[in-house]
Design a protein around this motif. Structure first.
Motif, mmCIF file in Angstrom:
data_model
loop_
_atom_site.group_PDB
_atom_site.id
_atom_site.type_symbol
_atom_site.label_atom_id
_atom_site.label_comp_id
_atom_site.label_asym_id
_atom_site.label_seq_id
_atom_site.Cartn_x
_atom_site.Cartn_y
_atom_site.Cartn_z
ATOM 1 N N ILE A 109 36.982 52.556 -9.747
ATOM 2 C CA ILE A 109 36.306 51.849 -8.649
ATOM 3 C C ILE A 109 34.996 52.590 -8.392
ATOM 4 O O ILE A 109 35.006 53.791 -8.117
ATOM 5 C CB ILE A 109 37.158 51.848 -7.351
ATOM 6 C CG1 ILE A 109 38.496 51.148 -7.593
ATOM 7 C CG2 ILE A 109 36.406 51.204 -6.200
ATOM 8 C CD1 ILE A 109 39.530 51.385 -6.492
ATOM 9 N N GLU A 110 33.899 51.876 -8.529
ATOM 10 C CA GLU A 110 32.590 52.496 -8.250
ATOM 11 C C GLU A 110 32.474 52.675 -6.736
ATOM 12 O O GLU A 110 32.546 51.694 -5.987
ATOM 13 C CB GLU A 110 31.464 51.592 -8.750
ATOM 14 C CG GLU A 110 31.309 51.562 -10.253
ATOM 15 C CD GLU A 110 30.889 52.909 -10.844
ATOM 16 O OE1 GLU A 110 29.976 53.546 -10.285
ATOM 17 O OE2 GLU A 110 31.484 53.308 -11.868
ATOM 18 N N LEU A 111 32.294 53.923 -6.317
ATOM 19 C CA LEU A 111 32.292 54.210 -4.878
ATOM 20 C C LEU A 111 31.018 53.700 -4.210
ATOM 21 O O LEU A 111 29.901 53.973 -4.650
ATOM 22 C CB LEU A 111 32.425 55.716 -4.647
ATOM 23 C CG LEU A 111 32.605 56.136 -3.196
ATOM 24 C CD1 LEU A 111 33.945 55.683 -2.649
ATOM 25 C CD2 LEU A 111 32.476 57.641 -3.047
ATOM 26 N N SER A 112 31.217 52.939 -3.165
ATOM 27 C CA SER A 112 30.107 52.493 -2.317
ATOM 28 C C SER A 112 30.683 52.315 -0.915
ATOM 29 O O SER A 112 31.901 52.442 -0.726
ATOM 30 C CB SER A 112 29.543 51.159 -2.815
ATOM 31 O OG SER A 112 30.502 50.133 -2.591
ATOM 32 N N GLY A 156 36.105 59.857 -1.333
ATOM 33 C CA GLY A 156 35.588 58.628 -0.720
ATOM 34 C C GLY A 156 35.414 58.747 0.777
ATOM 35 O O GLY A 156 35.297 57.754 1.482
ATOM 36 N N SER A 198 33.127 57.425 -9.697
ATOM 37 C CA SER A 198 34.120 56.406 -10.032
ATOM 38 C C SER A 198 35.494 56.995 -9.754
ATOM 39 O O SER A 198 35.855 58.035 -10.298
ATOM 40 C CB SER A 198 33.959 56.013 -11.506
ATOM 41 O OG SER A 198 35.122 55.359 -11.953
ATOM 42 N N GLN A 200 27.511 43.963 5.442
ATOM 43 C CA GLN A 200 28.753 44.152 4.693
ATOM 44 C C GLN A 200 29.928 43.583 5.460
ATOM 45 O O GLN A 200 29.877 43.407 6.662
ATOM 46 C CB GLN A 200 29.000 45.644 4.480
ATOM 47 C CG GLN A 200 28.028 46.236 3.531
ATOM 48 C CD GLN A 200 27.862 47.707 3.792
ATOM 49 O OE1 GLN A 200 28.367 48.233 4.757
ATOM 50 N NE2 GLN A 200 27.133 48.343 2.925
ATOM 51 N N ALA A 213 34.024 44.151 6.015
ATOM 52 C CA ALA A 213 35.211 44.981 5.762
ATOM 53 C C ALA A 213 36.396 44.314 6.423
ATOM 54 O O ALA A 213 36.259 43.698 7.465
ATOM 55 C CB ALA A 213 35.002 46.368 6.351
ATOM 56 N N MET A 244 39.019 51.013 -0.402
ATOM 57 C CA MET A 244 39.855 50.705 -1.560
ATOM 58 C C MET A 244 40.024 51.958 -2.433
ATOM 59 O O MET A 244 41.112 52.244 -2.930
ATOM 60 C CB MET A 244 39.153 49.602 -2.362
ATOM 61 C CG MET A 244 40.067 48.791 -3.210
ATOM 62 S SD MET A 244 39.299 47.266 -3.820
ATOM 63 C CE MET A 244 37.614 47.648 -4.155
ATOM 64 N N ALA A 245 38.919 52.686 -2.595
ATOM 65 C CA ALA A 245 38.966 53.902 -3.417
ATOM 66 C C ALA A 245 39.865 54.954 -2.769
ATOM 67 O O ALA A 245 40.677 55.599 -3.445
ATOM 68 C CB ALA A 245 37.553 54.454 -3.609
ATOM 69 N N ALA A 279 31.123 49.672 0.631
ATOM 70 C CA ALA A 279 32.025 48.514 0.639
ATOM 71 C C ALA A 279 33.362 48.808 -0.039
ATOM 72 O O ALA A 279 34.384 48.235 0.325
ATOM 73 C CB ALA A 279 31.340 47.341 -0.045
ATOM 74 N N THR A 280 33.353 49.722 -1.049
ATOM 75 C CA THR A 280 34.591 49.953 -1.806
ATOM 76 C C THR A 280 35.313 51.232 -1.383
ATOM 77 O O THR A 280 36.380 51.538 -1.927
ATOM 78 C CB THR A 280 34.284 50.062 -3.317
ATOM 79 O OG1 THR A 280 33.415 51.196 -3.521
ATOM 80 C CG2 THR A 280 33.645 48.805 -3.860
#
Lengths: 286, 282
Positions: A66-69, A52, A62, B9, B11, A75-76, A71-72
């Protein structure tokens, strides 16, 4: 249950240069996958994407479902432990302070006890108050793996964990990796050491910009050109040299020869080594 | 706290992560004499000329400014522009005037301190190859940027204020009675409560940007050292009587610094992208 680490059709460009193209692989819980490839094959880029750290240009990742983007990604990353190629420790600080900083960055509730518990896991509790810069390379690597384990991630990405270590330190590190598998973690190990890959890995991925192979070590050896068996017969100077798809075919061949009246002196399975398979795959045959 | 990022976005910005890293940086800086020695030397380097000229030289020649008539004309002219000089006369007026003039040199402390500390904070991470494991944590690049500037900012600000306190204390002990009281006023407050931190922030941001392209703290400091030039030029110009830096000029300079800092922040955020750090920072 879906694998904790899944990559589908990953492609990564840096400007116009393709670092990784169309790579699909997965790592299951309680599994070690070894990532092999020559220098510049895209291993580090792949590891960074799977951690990530950078996003793929195309494809999906994934990490712990958690689908990596963009925004995520944060978290990932919180669910992945990454051992980087260089230990990257703060050498003016003690081992404990190095780890405490990371424990705080991960927002761990009781950072001090977690650090001590992790140091016990990697058998470094007695060196906790030593300056990181005073440790040997093997011990630094152990601190780095402790750092990767602090937040108890279900997925671990280890970039050349035994590179440059003496045999005893390398053995210790391999034992640690095997212990991580037995704890049910998904472990991806990038390495140049084929013997190590064979010893540790349940599956091996061979990468050279594209994924050239992804299978168990046995399947790779037999699948890429197959194996051979040499059979010596009594009273004959000639030997039978047969190609087989898999070593599991050999008993049936022997049984047939015996049934036909052959008196067999010796049967020698001649399976190709992982090194031969690897060199053939990456196109660098001696 | 949530912060809007590009592409709309959002964060979450976690102060505990910023503080964790800033604490670590503070501990590392305290163990790094190469980083903290130049700012401490600068504190004394910026104090020395004022006390040499205002206290040392008259003592050596055995003649006060009032007796020699040196700087009397400039001091009288400045009395109309620096409110703190009002009501003073004779030697006290000249000394106060000179203390105000030399106080500009103290602005070099936040610049040099910010430069020395920030280049070590960023280049130190590069040299120890600690950036990749750091970026592998949930820390955002904005949090990383905030942490990397927080420790040098606070250290440099603390040193600057310590230098100012020594300056006033020294004036109280060595100059004419009442001079120290006339030094402390709106001019000093604007200079070190507003302009100083803004100049320091600019120096910090330049240092961080330059450090991203450099592997050696000294070469990064040479480039960021260019920031010293405008302060030195202003100091020399006012000593030569070209102009007097009063509160209005300082407020205008502060506005200029705000604009400069906004531009540098925009640049800094662009440099501090995770991918840029991993793939381009060498």
């Amino acid at each position: 249950m879906a694998a904790p680490l899944v990559a589908e059709r990953l492609t990564r460009l840096f400007d116009d240069r393709v670092a990784v193209r169309d790579v699909t692989l997965s790592v299951n819980a309680g599994e070690i996958v070894a990532l092999l490839g020559p220098n510049g094959a895209g291993k580090t880029t792949t590891m960074r994407m799977l951690a990530g750290l950078i996003l793929p240009t195309a494809g999906r990742i994934s990490i712990n479902h958690i689908e990596l983007s963009e925004a995520t990604a944060g978290m990932a990353r919180a669910t992945v432990g990454l051992l980087t190629e260089a230990p990257g420790l703060w050498e003016r600080l003690t081992v404990r302070l190095n780890l405490l900083t990371y424990a705080r960055l991960h927002g761990i509730a009781d950072p001090k006890s977690r650090v001590d518990a992790t140091l016990r896991t990697v058998e470094l509790i007695d060196r906790a108050d030593d300056l990181a810069g005073k440790l040997s390379k093997g011990l630094k690597q152990r601190v780095a793996i402790a750092r990767a384990l602090l937040h108890e991630p279900p997925v671990l990405l280890l970039d050349e964990p035994t590179a440059g270590l003496d045999p005893a330190s390398a053995r210790h590190m391999r034992d640690l990796v095997l212990a991580l598998r037995s704890e049910g973690r998904a472990v991806l190990v990038s390495t140049h050491n084929l013997a190590e890959a064979e010893e540790l890995a349940d599956r091996i991925a061979v990468l050279k910009t594209e994924l050239l192979a992804f299978d168990t070590p046995a399947a790779l050896r037999s699948g890429s050109g197959g194996s051979r068996v040499v059979i010596e017969l009594e009273g004959s100077k000639e030997r039978l040299d047969l190609a087989v798809k898999d070593v599991s075919e050999i008993p049936a061949i022997v049984a047939k020869l015996v049934a036909d009246g052959a008196r067999i002196m010796r049967v020698t399975p001649d399976q190709r080594s992982l090194e031969e398979v690897y060199l053939q795959l990456v196109g660098e045959q001696r | 706290m949530t912060l809007p990022l590009r592409s709309g976005q959002v964060a979450s910005f976690k102060w505990y992560r910023v503080l964790a890293l800033a604490r670590k940086d503070a501990r590392e800086l305290l163990r790094n004499p190469g980083a903290i020695a130049p700012p401490i030397v600068m504190v004394f380097g910026s104090l020395f000329p004022a006390f040499l000229v205002i206290v040392g030289v008259p003592m050596m020649v055995g003649e006060t400014f009032e007796e020699s008539g040196e700087f009397a004309e400039e001091a009288a002219r400045a009395a109309g522009m620096i409110p703190e000089l009002a009501g003073l006369s004779g030697n006290a007026l000249v000394q106060t005037f000179l203390f105000h003039q030399f106080s500009l040199l103290l602005l070099l402390v936040p610049i040099v301190a910010a430069m020395a500390l920030a280049t070590h904070a960023v280049i130190g991470e590069k040299q120890s190859k600690a950036l990749e494991p750091l970026l592998a944590t949930p820390i955002s690049t904005l949090e990383l940027l905030a942490a990397k500037t927080m420790t040098p900012f606070l250290f440099a600000l603390g040193l600057t204020w310590a230098a100012v306190m020594l300056y006033v204390l020294g004036a109280g002990m060595l100059a004419e009675p009442g001079v120290w009281r006339a030094i402390v006023g709106p001019r000093l407050l604007i200079m070190f409560g507003l302009l100083g931190p803004l100049v320091e922030l600019a120096a910090l941001q330049v240092s961080v940007i330059v450090s991203s392209r450099s592997n050696d703290p000294r070469s990064a400091q040479q480039l960021t050292g260019l920031l010293i030039l405008p302060i030195t030029a202003a100091f020399i110009a006012q000593l030569m009587g070209v102009f007097i830096v009063g509160p209005t000029v300082m407020l205008l300079a502060a506005v200029g610094c705000v604009v400069l800092n906004s531009l540098l922040l925009w640049l800094g955020v662009r440099v501090f992208q995770r991918e840029t750090i991993l793939t381009r920072w060498k």
